[in-house]
Design a protein around this motif. Structure first.
Motif, short mmCIF file in Angstrom:
data_model
loop_
_atom_site.label_atom_id
_atom_site.label_comp_id
_atom_site.label_asym_id
_atom_site.label_seq_id
_atom_site.Cartn_x
_atom_site.Cartn_y
_atom_site.Cartn_z
N ASP A 177 0.89 -1.18 0.07
CA ASP A 177 -0.03 0.13 -0.20
C ASP A 177 0.88 1.31 -0.05
O ASP A 177 0.51 2.36 -0.49
CB ASP A 177 -0.92 -0.13 1.13
CG ASP A 177 -1.85 1.05 1.32
OD1 ASP A 177 -2.36 1.51 0.27
OD2 ASP A 177 -2.02 1.90 2.14
N THR A 229 -0.30 -0.30 -4.78
CA THR A 229 -0.62 1.04 -5.55
C THR A 229 -0.98 1.05 -7.03
O THR A 229 -0.51 -0.09 -7.57
CB THR A 229 0.41 1.96 -5.00
OG1 THR A 229 1.58 1.74 -5.75
CG2 THR A 229 0.48 2.38 -3.61
N THR A 283 5.83 3.40 -3.79
CA THR A 283 5.60 4.26 -4.71
C THR A 283 6.04 3.57 -6.09
O THR A 283 5.62 4.36 -7.04
CB THR A 283 5.89 5.46 -4.43
OG1 THR A 283 7.55 5.05 -4.13
CG2 THR A 283 5.38 6.17 -2.99
#
Length: 145
Positions: free
Chosen positions: A60, A93, A63
């Motif tokens: 989560d 993500t 990046t």
């Protein structure tokens, strides 16, 4: 070019590891690239190349991921399979999910939209170590909307 390209090297922040029902949950943060893959592999594998039997990697807060990070996940997946366990990915993500889908990693390692789904799935595995049921079919984008 990714926005971080050319930026000063920042090591992968230490992941958080918790255990639930004999399942290790490793929460990673930041970029996963060739600068910190050794640190990631150390977090996923024990000294002799073995892995915890059942592990969920929470993505989560990740990046960016490059091929070296993907390779670390595949090595941990194979180590877990050798020990009779499994590795699962959870909550990628959007950018990480794109990489996972493009290279087909979700055809090898099950990927789930939530941590709860990854922890709750009791998928059966065929003789080759491939899940016979997937919580998120690769072509079904609705689960990640």
């Amino acid at each position: 070019m990714p926005p971080h390209h050319g930026a000063p090297h920042r090591p992968l922040p230490p992941g958080q590891t918790t255990a639930t029902d004999d399942i290790s949950v490793i929460t990673l943060h930041g970029d996963i690239d060739h600068h910190n893959t050794a640190h990631l592999s150390a977090a996923l594998l024990f000294p002799h190349g073995t892995a915890a039997a059942r592990t969920v990697i929470d993505l989560d807060a990740v990046t960016f991921i490059d091929s070296s990070g993907i390779n670390a996940f595949i090595a941990a997946h194979h180590a877990a399979r050798r020990s009779g366990g499994w590795l699962r990915l959870a909550r990628p993500t959007a950018s990480v999910r794109g990489v996972i889908r493009i290279i087909g990693l979700d055809d090898v390692i099950p990927c789930y939209p939530t941590l709860r789904h990854a922890l709750a799935d009791h998928a059966t595995v065929d003789g080759a170590g491939v899940p016979t049921w997937r919580a998120v079919p690769p072509a079904d984008n609705r689960h990640f909307a």
